[in-house]
Design a protein around this motif. Structure first.
Motif, PDB file in Angstrom:
ATOM      1  N   GLY A 132       0.788  -1.223   0.000  1.00 23.60           N
ATOM      2  CA  GLY A 132       0.000   0.000   0.000  1.00 23.60           C
ATOM      3  C   GLY A 132       0.821   1.274   0.000  1.00 23.60           C
ATOM      4  N   LYS A 133       2.148   1.143   0.069  1.00 21.26           N
ATOM      5  CA  LYS A 133       3.027   2.318   0.061  1.00 21.26           C
ATOM      6  C   LYS A 133       3.848   2.331  -1.227  1.00 21.26           C
ATOM      7  N   PRO A 134       4.116   3.502  -1.777  1.00 25.71           N
ATOM      8  CA  PRO A 134       4.934   3.545  -3.000  1.00 25.71           C
ATOM      9  C   PRO A 134       6.394   3.200  -2.693  1.00 25.71           C
ATOM     10  N   PRO A 135       7.086   2.565  -3.643  1.00 25.67           N
ATOM     11  CA  PRO A 135       8.501   2.257  -3.429  1.00 25.67           C
ATOM     12  C   PRO A 135       9.320   3.547  -3.318  1.00 25.67           C
ATOM     13  N   GLN A 136      10.367   3.487  -2.511  1.00 21.25           N
ATOM     14  CA  GLN A 136      11.259   4.621  -2.314  1.00 21.25           C
ATOM     15  C   GLN A 136      12.699   4.140  -2.498  1.00 21.25           C
ATOM     16  N   ASN A 137      13.621   5.083  -2.566  1.00 21.66           N
ATOM     17  CA  ASN A 137      15.040   4.702  -2.628  1.00 21.66           C
ATOM     18  C   ASN A 137      15.448   3.943  -1.379  1.00 21.66           C
ATOM     19  N   HIS A 138      14.949   4.379  -0.235  1.00 19.61           N
ATOM     20  CA  HIS A 138      15.170   3.694   1.035  1.00 19.61           C
ATOM     21  C   HIS A 138      13.798   3.407   1.631  1.00 19.61           C
ATOM     22  N   ASN A 139      13.273   2.236   1.320  1.00 17.08           N
ATOM     23  CA  ASN A 139      11.962   1.866   1.853  1.00 17.08           C
ATOM     24  C   ASN A 139      12.032   1.761   3.373  1.00 17.08           C
ATOM     25  N   PRO A 140      10.917   2.046   4.052  1.00 20.70           N
ATOM     26  CA  PRO A 140      10.908   1.846   5.501  1.00 20.70           C
ATOM     27  C   PRO A 140      11.086   0.367   5.848  1.00 20.70           C
ATOM     28  N   GLU A 141      11.519   0.114   7.068  1.00 19.07           N
ATOM     29  CA  GLU A 141      11.762  -1.242   7.542  1.00 19.07           C
ATOM     30  C   GLU A 141      10.515  -2.101   7.353  1.00 19.07           C
ATOM     31  N   PHE A 142      10.659  -3.175   6.567  1.00 22.69           N
ATOM     32  CA  PHE A 142       9.577  -4.123   6.313  1.00 22.69           C
ATOM     33  C   PHE A 142      10.213  -5.454   5.943  1.00 22.69           C
ATOM     34  N   TYR A 143       9.663  -6.530   6.477  1.00 28.14           N
ATOM     35  CA  TYR A 143      10.280  -7.849   6.348  1.00 28.14           C
ATOM     36  C   TYR A 143       9.447  -8.843   5.544  1.00 28.14           C
ATOM     37  N   GLY A 144       8.457  -8.362   4.790  1.00 23.00           N
ATOM     38  CA  GLY A 144       7.529  -9.253   4.118  1.00 23.00           C
ATOM     39  C   GLY A 144       7.967  -9.772   2.769  1.00 23.00           C
ATOM     40  N   GLY A 145       9.231  -9.763   2.463  1.00 17.54           N
ATOM     41  CA  GLY A 145       9.741 -10.290   1.199  1.00 17.54           C
ATOM     42  C   GLY A 145      11.228 -10.015   1.106  1.00 17.54           C
ATOM     43  N   PRO A 146      11.849 -10.407   0.001  1.00 18.58           N
ATOM     44  CA  PRO A 146      13.278 -10.129  -0.146  1.00 18.58           C
ATOM     45  C   PRO A 146      13.533  -8.644  -0.413  1.00 18.58           C
ATOM     46  N   MET A 147      14.755  -8.227  -0.127  1.00 17.28           N
ATOM     47  CA  MET A 147      15.132  -6.851  -0.430  1.00 17.28           C
ATOM     48  C   MET A 147      15.025  -6.615  -1.939  1.00 17.28           C
ATOM     49  N   VAL A 148      14.847  -5.355  -2.317  1.00 15.52           N
ATOM     50  CA  VAL A 148      14.716  -4.981  -3.721  1.00 15.52           C
ATOM     51  C   VAL A 148      15.842  -4.028  -4.097  1.00 15.52           C
ATOM     52  N   ALA A 149      16.232  -4.074  -5.362  1.00 13.64           N
ATOM     53  CA  ALA A 149      17.329  -3.238  -5.849  1.00 13.64           C
ATOM     54  C   ALA A 149      16.809  -1.859  -6.250  1.00 13.64           C
ATOM     55  N   VAL A 150      17.625  -0.858  -5.964  1.00 10.11           N
ATOM     56  CA  VAL A 150      17.414   0.507  -6.448  1.00 10.11           C
ATOM     57  C   VAL A 150      18.657   0.810  -7.290  1.00 10.11           C
ATOM     58  N   GLU A 151      18.497   0.677  -8.597  1.00  9.62           N
ATOM     59  CA  GLU A 151      19.667   0.724  -9.488  1.00  9.62           C
ATOM     60  C   GLU A 151      20.440   2.030  -9.383  1.00  9.62           C
ATOM     61  N   GLY A 152      19.769   3.133  -9.146  1.00 12.74           N
ATOM     62  CA  GLY A 152      20.453   4.412  -9.038  1.00 12.74           C
ATOM     63  C   GLY A 152      21.352   4.515  -7.815  1.00 12.74           C
ATOM     64  N   LEU A 153      21.232   3.590  -6.868  1.00 14.31           N
ATOM     65  CA  LEU A 153      22.051   3.603  -5.656  1.00 14.31           C
ATOM     66  C   LEU A 153      23.105   2.493  -5.650  1.00 14.31           C
ATOM     67  N   HIS A 154      23.198   1.776  -6.785  1.00 14.35           N
ATOM     68  CA  HIS A 154      24.158   0.679  -6.912  1.00 14.35           C
ATOM     69  C   HIS A 154      25.451   1.168  -7.549  1.00 14.35           C
ATOM     70  N   ASP A 155      26.576   0.711  -7.040  1.00 14.56           N
ATOM     71  CA  ASP A 155      27.894   1.037  -7.588  1.00 14.56           C
ATOM     72  C   ASP A 155      28.118   0.178  -8.833  1.00 14.56           C
ATOM     73  N   THR A 156      28.154   0.817  -9.993  1.00 13.01           N
ATOM     74  CA  THR A 156      28.265   0.077 -11.253  1.00 13.01           C
ATOM     75  C   THR A 156      29.703  -0.001 -11.774  1.00 13.01           C
ATOM     76  N   GLY A 157      30.661   0.417 -10.975  1.00 15.52           N
ATOM     77  CA  GLY A 157      32.050   0.328 -11.414  1.00 15.52           C
ATOM     78  C   GLY A 157      32.549  -1.106 -11.440  1.00 15.52           C
ATOM     79  N   PRO A 158      33.720  -1.322 -12.068  1.00 19.34           N
ATOM     80  CA  PRO A 158      34.291  -2.675 -12.089  1.00 19.34           C
ATOM     81  C   PRO A 158      34.763  -3.071 -10.694  1.00 19.34           C
ATOM     82  N   LYS A 159      34.759  -4.365 -10.439  1.00 22.22           N
ATOM     83  CA  LYS A 159      35.163  -4.885  -9.138  1.00 22.22           C
ATOM     84  C   LYS A 159      36.014  -6.137  -9.350  1.00 22.22           C
ATOM     85  N   THR A 160      36.880  -6.412  -8.386  1.00 26.05           N
ATOM     86  CA  THR A 160      37.670  -7.649  -8.410  1.00 26.05           C
ATOM     87  C   THR A 160      37.501  -8.326  -7.062  1.00 26.05           C
TER      88      THR A 160
END
Length: 192
Positions: A132-160
């Protein structure tokens, strides 16, 4: 009965604390995740527990955003994932004995750079949206499913990680799958 015993054993290994996760739904869904994966592949356990919001809250992966230039992502879950949940501190032989260098010292399994890059690979995840709540970049604490990705907050650089490259430009889910695949396929996961 085997499933319940295995889930209990996993719960002794993949620990979350009621001091941090004091929501009954959080802990109940966490135990359901362990039970669901108890008799399956360890990679599934690694993936599902990593995306479980109880673990995300407990070890600071939830709302771990791509760091600003010159700063580091939160490394707490990254370090514990390798140290406690999968690889251990030192490389192991197939029989579980430590691999030793030429001076007779144990060979470390991972470096601080591995921890930092894994922390970056695990950025961009938040709690699932509250119904019943719209998704946000930082959703409020809720445990009713797996975490969801917010692509704009993900580090897209190369990693080793553990000497293997993860290319730039991947999504949060792709980086997660790449990183967990690298860890899962490390020789320590079998004996450890």
């Amino acid at each position: 009965q085997l499933r319940e015993r295995t889930a209990l054993a996993l719960n002794e290994h993949w620990v979350v604390s009621a001091n941090t996760v004091n929501n009954p739904l959080g802990y109940t869904n966490y135990l359901r995740t362990l039970s669901k994966d108890a008799l399956g592949n360890y990679l599934n356990v690694m993936t599902d527990v990593t995306l479980n919001p109880a673990m995300g809250n407990f070890l600071n992966m939830v709302n771990n955003d791509a760091p600003p230039a010159g700063e580091h992502a939160n490394e707490n879950y990254a370090r514990e994932l390798m140290q406690l949940f999968s690889l251990g501190l030192n490389q192991l032989n197939p029989d579980g004995t430590p691999v030793l260098d030429s001076n007779g010292n144990p060979v470390p399994t991972y470096t601080q750079n591995d921890v930092m890059d894994l922390g970056r690979a695990l950025t961009g995840w938040t709690y699932p949206p509250t119904p019943g709540k719209p998704p946000q970049n930082h959703n409020p604490e809720f445990y009713g499913g797996p975490m969801v990705a917010v692509e704009g907050l993900h580090d897209t650089g190369p990693k080793t990680i553990l000497g293997q490259s993860i290319p730039a430009g991947q999504t949060a889910a792709q980086d997660l799958a790449s990183a967990l695949g690298i860890i899962f396929n490390h020789a320590n996961v079998g004996p450890f």
